[in-house]
Write an enzyme that holds these catalytic residues in place. Structure first.
Site, PDB file in Angstrom:
ATOM      1  N   LYS A   1      44.093  46.018  44.106  1.00 35.07           N
ATOM      2  CA  LYS A   1      43.806  46.081  42.661  1.00 35.07           C
ATOM      3  C   LYS A   1      44.120  47.483  42.158  1.00 35.07           C
ATOM      4  CE  LYS A   1      39.956  45.117  39.433  1.00 35.07           C
ATOM      5  NZ  LYS A   1      38.551  44.688  39.332  1.00 35.07           N
TER       6      LYS A   1
ATOM      7  N   SER B   1      33.489  40.557  38.946  1.00 30.86           N
ATOM      8  CA  SER B   1      34.947  40.690  38.841  1.00 30.86           C
ATOM      9  C   SER B   1      35.740  40.354  40.100  1.00 30.86           C
ATOM     10  CB  SER B   1      35.317  42.101  38.377  1.00 30.86           C
ATOM     11  OG  SER B   1      35.032  42.253  37.016  1.00 30.86           O
TER      12      SER B   1
ATOM     13  N   SER C   1      37.599  40.890  36.387  1.00 24.79           N
ATOM     14  CA  SER C   1      38.756  41.721  36.091  1.00 24.79           C
ATOM     15  C   SER C   1      39.796  41.748  37.201  1.00 24.79           C
ATOM     16  CB  SER C   1      38.310  43.153  35.798  1.00 24.79           C
ATOM     17  OG  SER C   1      37.703  43.726  36.952  1.00 24.79           O
TER      18      SER C   1
END
Lengths: 464, 70
Positions: free
Chosen positions: A80, A174, A150
């Protein structure tokens, strides 16, 4: 299930790599090829590593020479883009040119490289890890739907087979929300289990690092590699790191699984509610004893997490706020960062007091329980342009609904894993969340693995 | 004629809370905050007088080594 290596879990690839029957170079080439073919459509990556093939050649050489580093050696893993990396710039989802981050490896990325993993690229996130949508990433099961967020890029990349696993971060859900919406496994370990130095902060006492994987077994492998002391993270605990794979395959006979009937039930899509009740029945049928319970204080949780998350994010972005840079943030994130100023000091500390109450409530519940099962999200993946959905007979904001079942375990810091437990009539995955006592990730993995092995959900793949 | 009190010149958002935005942005922020305020009010109404916050102060800053611990 496809015979393509990237459609197989790491636990199946590792013996092949170790024995030399599969080359890390072939595996990384396959990942790069799939990214080229599919990611223009999925938009899950923001960068692809230029050194991944060289790293794979080095891994192949090491394995040939008998320098095997373990089950992640030669395996392509996506990161990420709020984790710092030495070879790719980090943007944390923002397009603001004046906001930059150091070119060095975060603790977790360094741990993965030390375990021999190949960093294949950086995945897209909702700006600064706020939000549960991750525009413009698409859900591999239906390109008109959101992947969640996210860590939406990480979930989409794993489910589409563009990487064998990915790292995500989880402040209110997330990791688990996109895992649920994309049908992957997503593990948020106990707060303090995985070091977070070198991850762009969102909310210091709520942020967790963790993996998104195809299977529970793969989550166990990554958790072991990622755990351990991190001198750069004051919250990271230097605790014994067990071999989590030892928990896999153990019977559920005699285990007590709790179902928290308030907060987590009653406001879910019918198809989600039905799937979870079926899954609870399945857990009973493979040996677990099911016990219902309630935690009435959960009704105060939303105010508490808002107070902590908003004020923390605003404190982190204070310099950008004062310099006027937040005007360049995405409109939703700009509003959230500005709004944190409206949370008062007493609100923040009251939230931290409340956290202790909630931690105690769950501590008492766990005196009679080994694990807790809930849905991960009240709804399946929603359309990109949807702002509200019909849940339990009324409209609800998708953003409000999406994190309702996950944020309690950011407030308490308890380990929680999301695994697929079915599909709705549109072919979209449904997630089940399993929670355990602090630092007892092994129990969450044990229950998750037993359920996973009794179904074939994990073998299903979207047509791209 | 009495002098105005010092507090009267303070803007509660800009000066007290440090939220330096245009009036239009302030309206947008307050509108978005209204739903959150409903939840914060629930929390404010809880009596937690005797509960220590979950965040615990550590004077060592997590940097204590064996020598200083003796």
């Amino acid at each position: 299930m496809s015979a393509e290596p990237l459609d197989r879990p790491i636990e199946a690839l590792a013996p092949e790599l170790h024995a030399g029957r599969l080359s890390p170079v072939a595996l990384v080439e396959a990942a790069l090829d799939r990214i080229r073919r599919h990611d223009e459509m999925l938009k899950s990556f923001v960068q692809v590593s230029q050194s991944a093939l060289d790293d794979a050649r080095e891994a192949a050489r090491e394995i040939r020479q008998g320098r095997w580093k373990g089950p992640l050696h030669g395996v392509p893993i996506a990161i990420k883009d709020n984790y710092l990396t030495r070879d790719m710039p980090t943007k944390a989802g923002t397009a603001v040119p004046d906001i930059t981050f150091p070119m060095k490896d975060s603790h977790a990325v360094a741990q993965l490289r030390a375990a021999g993993a190949i960093v294949i690229g950086k995945t897209r996130l909702h700006e600064f890890a706020w939000g549960t949508v991750t525009p413009p990433t698409r859900n591999p099961w239906d390109l008109e739907r959101v992947p969640g967020g996210s860590s939406g890029g990480s979930a989409a990349a794993v489910m589409a087979g563009l990487a064998s696993a990915a790292l995500g971060s989880d402040t209110g859900g997330s990791i688990r929300i996109p895992a649920s919406l994309c049908g992957t496994v997503g593990l948020k370990p106990t707060f303090g289990r995985i070091g977070r130095s070198g991850i762009v902060p969102h909310s210091w006492s709520l942020d967790h690092a963790g993996p998104l994987t195809r299977t529970v077994g793969d989550a166990a492998l990554l958790l072991r590699a990622l755990s351990g002391p991190d001198p750069g993270d004051p919250s990271c605990q230097d605790r014994l790191v067990p071999d989590y794979t030892a928990a896999l395959g153990q019977s559920l006979q005699g285990l007590r699984i709790g179902v928290c009937r308030n907060h987590f039930f009653g406001r879910n899509q019918v198809v989600v509610a039905e799937a979870i009740e079926t899954a609870i029945g399945d857990l009973a049928s493979i040996g677990a004893t099911i016990r219902d319970f309630e935690v009435p204080n959960l009704e105060y949780g939303l105010g508490a997490i808002f107070a902590i998350e908003l004020s923390s994010s605003t404190a982190y972005h204070d310099a950008s706020l004062r310099a006027g840079l937040t005007a360049q943030f995405e409109p939703d994130v700009r509003t959230l960062v500005e709004m944190g100023r409206l949370v008062t000091g007493p609100d923040y500390l009251k939230a931290e007091q409340f956290r202790r109450v909630l931690i105690q409530d769950f501590h008492e519940a766990f005196e009679d329980l080994d694990a807790i099962v809930t849905p991960t999200t009240p709804l399946t993946a929603w359309a990109h342009d949807a702002t509200t959905v019909e849940i339990a007979g009324g409209p609800e904001s998708v953003l409000a609904a999406s994190w309702r079942l996950t944020y309690p375990f950011n407030l308490t810091g308890l380990p929680a894993i999301s695994i697929p437990c079915g599909f709705d009539r549109d072919g979209l995955p449904i997630g089940m969340q399993i929670t355990a006592k602090p630092f007892d990730e092994a129990m969450a993995l044990r229950v998750a693995h037993a359920y996973e092995q009794s179904h074939d959900w994990w073998t299903r793949r979207p047509q791209l | 004629m009495t002098a105005p009190k010092a507090g009267a010149s303070l803007n509660p958002y800009r000066d007290v809370l440090g939220l330096e935005v245009t009036p239009e942005r302030l309206e947008e922020n307050l509108a978005a905050f209204s739903d959150i305020l409903v939840e914060l009010r629930k929390l404010r109404n809880l009596n937690l007088t005797d509960v220590h916050p979950a965040v615990v102060f550590d004077p060592t800053g997590g940097t204590c080594d064996e020598e200083t611990e003796r």
